[in-house]
Design a protein around this motif. Sequence first.
Motif, PDB file in Angstrom:
ATOM      1  N   GLY A 143       0.796  -1.216   0.000  1.00 32.30           N
ATOM      2  CA  GLY A 143       0.000   0.000   0.000  1.00 32.30           C
ATOM      3  C   GLY A 143       0.830   1.269   0.000  1.00 32.30           C
ATOM      4  N   LEU A 144       2.139   1.155  -0.275  1.00 34.36           N
ATOM      5  CA  LEU A 144       3.041   2.308  -0.262  1.00 34.36           C
ATOM      6  C   LEU A 144       3.673   2.503  -1.639  1.00 34.36           C
ATOM      7  CD1 LEU A 144       4.968   1.603   3.060  1.00 34.36           C
ATOM      8  CD2 LEU A 144       3.107   3.241   2.723  1.00 34.36           C
ATOM      9  N   PRO A 145       3.837   3.752  -2.083  1.00 31.01           N
ATOM     10  CA  PRO A 145       4.517   3.996  -3.361  1.00 31.01           C
ATOM     11  C   PRO A 145       6.016   3.791  -3.230  1.00 31.01           C
ATOM     12  CG  PRO A 145       4.013   6.075  -2.289  1.00 31.01           C
ATOM     13  CD  PRO A 145       3.377   4.997  -1.440  1.00 31.01           C
ATOM     14  N   PHE A 146       6.645   3.308  -4.289  1.00 28.13           N
ATOM     15  CA  PHE A 146       8.102   3.218  -4.329  1.00 28.13           C
ATOM     16  C   PHE A 146       8.682   4.638  -4.360  1.00 28.13           C
ATOM     17  CE2 PHE A 146       7.390  -1.069  -4.873  1.00 28.13           C
ATOM     18  CZ  PHE A 146       8.456  -1.823  -5.360  1.00 28.13           C
ATOM     19  N   ASP A 147       9.914   4.772  -3.908  1.00 27.91           N
ATOM     20  CA  ASP A 147      10.634   6.035  -3.987  1.00 27.91           C
ATOM     21  C   ASP A 147      11.255   6.164  -5.375  1.00 27.91           C
ATOM     22  OD1 ASP A 147      11.562   8.411  -2.700  1.00 27.91           O
ATOM     23  OD2 ASP A 147      13.555   7.536  -2.667  1.00 27.91           O
ATOM     24  N   GLY A 148      11.408   7.403  -5.864  1.00 31.52           N
ATOM     25  CA  GLY A 148      12.028   7.615  -7.164  1.00 31.52           C
ATOM     26  C   GLY A 148      11.077   8.326  -8.118  1.00 31.52           C
ATOM     27  N   PRO A 149      11.431   8.305  -9.424  1.00 30.13           N
ATOM     28  CA  PRO A 149      12.600   7.641 -10.009  1.00 30.13           C
ATOM     29  C   PRO A 149      13.899   8.343  -9.637  1.00 30.13           C
ATOM     30  CG  PRO A 149      11.481   8.937 -11.683  1.00 30.13           C
ATOM     31  CD  PRO A 149      10.631   9.006 -10.451  1.00 30.13           C
ATOM     32  N   MET A 150      14.989   7.601  -9.758  1.00 33.22           N
ATOM     33  CA  MET A 150      16.300   8.096  -9.350  1.00 33.22           C
ATOM     34  C   MET A 150      17.373   7.493 -10.249  1.00 33.22           C
ATOM     35  SD  MET A 150      16.662   5.757  -5.927  1.00 33.22           S
ATOM     36  CE  MET A 150      14.894   5.845  -5.632  1.00 33.22           C
ATOM     37  N   PRO A 151      18.556   8.116 -10.284  1.00 31.17           N
ATOM     38  CA  PRO A 151      19.652   7.546 -11.080  1.00 31.17           C
ATOM     39  C   PRO A 151      20.112   6.213 -10.498  1.00 31.17           C
ATOM     40  CG  PRO A 151      20.083   9.841 -10.479  1.00 31.17           C
ATOM     41  CD  PRO A 151      18.916   9.384  -9.655  1.00 31.17           C
ATOM     42  N   GLY A 152      20.830   5.445 -11.313  1.00 30.70           N
ATOM     43  CA  GLY A 152      21.436   4.219 -10.810  1.00 30.70           C
ATOM     44  C   GLY A 152      22.524   4.525  -9.796  1.00 30.70           C
ATOM     45  N   HIS A 153      22.823   3.548  -8.959  1.00 34.87           N
ATOM     46  CA  HIS A 153      23.803   3.745  -7.887  1.00 34.87           C
ATOM     47  C   HIS A 153      25.158   3.128  -8.195  1.00 34.87           C
ATOM     48  CE1 HIS A 153      20.105   4.843  -6.129  1.00 34.87           C
ATOM     49  NE2 HIS A 153      19.739   3.635  -5.762  1.00 34.87           N
ATOM     50  N   TRP A 154      25.240   2.356  -9.286  1.00 34.24           N
ATOM     51  CA  TRP A 154      26.517   1.786  -9.702  1.00 34.24           C
ATOM     52  C   TRP A 154      26.486   1.619 -11.214  1.00 34.24           C
ATOM     53  CZ3 TRP A 154      23.640  -0.708  -5.771  1.00 34.24           C
ATOM     54  CH2 TRP A 154      22.726  -1.662  -6.225  1.00 34.24           C
ATOM     55  N   ALA A 155      27.627   1.354 -11.799  1.00 33.69           N
ATOM     56  CA  ALA A 155      27.748   1.274 -13.253  1.00 33.69           C
ATOM     57  C   ALA A 155      26.764   0.259 -13.827  1.00 33.69           C
ATOM     58  CB  ALA A 155      29.176   0.892 -13.635  1.00 33.69           C
ATOM     59  N   GLY A 156      26.026   0.678 -14.846  1.00 29.17           N
ATOM     60  CA  GLY A 156      25.094  -0.212 -15.522  1.00 29.17           C
ATOM     61  C   GLY A 156      23.710  -0.270 -14.909  1.00 29.17           C
ATOM     62  N   MET A 157      23.503   0.372 -13.772  1.00 28.60           N
ATOM     63  CA  MET A 157      22.190   0.347 -13.122  1.00 28.60           C
ATOM     64  C   MET A 157      21.315   1.437 -13.732  1.00 28.60           C
ATOM     65  SD  MET A 157      21.324   0.721  -9.072  1.00 28.60           S
ATOM     66  CE  MET A 157      19.765   0.162  -8.394  1.00 28.60           C
ATOM     67  N   PRO A 158      20.097   1.102 -14.186  1.00 29.08           N
ATOM     68  CA  PRO A 158      19.250   2.107 -14.840  1.00 29.08           C
ATOM     69  C   PRO A 158      18.584   3.046 -13.842  1.00 29.08           C
ATOM     70  CG  PRO A 158      18.064   0.046 -14.650  1.00 29.08           C
ATOM     71  CD  PRO A 158      19.464  -0.223 -14.139  1.00 29.08           C
ATOM     72  N   LYS A 159      17.991   4.100 -14.355  1.00 27.58           N
ATOM     73  CA  LYS A 159      17.111   4.928 -13.529  1.00 27.58           C
ATOM     74  C   LYS A 159      15.979   4.024 -13.057  1.00 27.58           C
ATOM     75  CE  LYS A 159      18.105   9.183 -16.113  1.00 27.58           C
ATOM     76  NZ  LYS A 159      18.947   8.599 -17.190  1.00 27.58           N
TER      77      LYS A 159
END
Length: 203
Positions: A143-159
């Motif tokens: 029942g809670l929304p995800f946080d974001g969108p946000m940049p990736g935190h390491w190489a190759g990780m998508p928004k």
Amino acid sequence: MLVRRLHTVLACAAAVSLGLVAVAPAQAVEGPAPDPRDAKAMRDMATAMAATAKYADERQAIKDGYVPKGQECMTNPFGVGAMNYHYVKQANWGSKDPARPTALLYSRDKDKNGRRRLETVEWMSTDRDQDLKTSDDRPSMFGLPFDGPMPGHWAGMPKHYDLHMWAYKKNPAGRFHNWNTALTCPIKPPTPGNPAAAHGHGH
């Protein structure tokens, strides 16, 4: 106080119905939290804890495909708090199944046996249009929304979007607050070009 008691009672009932004995039930929190009257959210929380309790042993997480990613500790760039080491299972990327979290977060420090302690479970999902200014595809769980969108935190990780559940370590800011305000990272010189340094959570 009535809401707090109801939250705890429902969570305990869900835990018992799923055979949870050794794992602590969900507690009322000060930060973002599921509606305690939402029986499905309470059941899903208990399911998540039942499914991840075995990962208290870091070796089991590695055996099941969770791989260490990024920094050992990330500091909240927007305020107080930190989060520790992410172990990510790529096969669970995009999962909204309470029993299949994308990541497990372990302590930076190790115990006397040289193992890290499980603190958090996390679900991650790719931002469909990779545009940080839009959020029409924001997922939700419990029942809670995800946080974001946000940049990736390491190489190759998508928004992406993500949702944390501090199931195994108390978070004064709330069980579902992304940053744990009781944690701090050691002060280190910044590493040039490290994408994980800008962890885009903004509570």
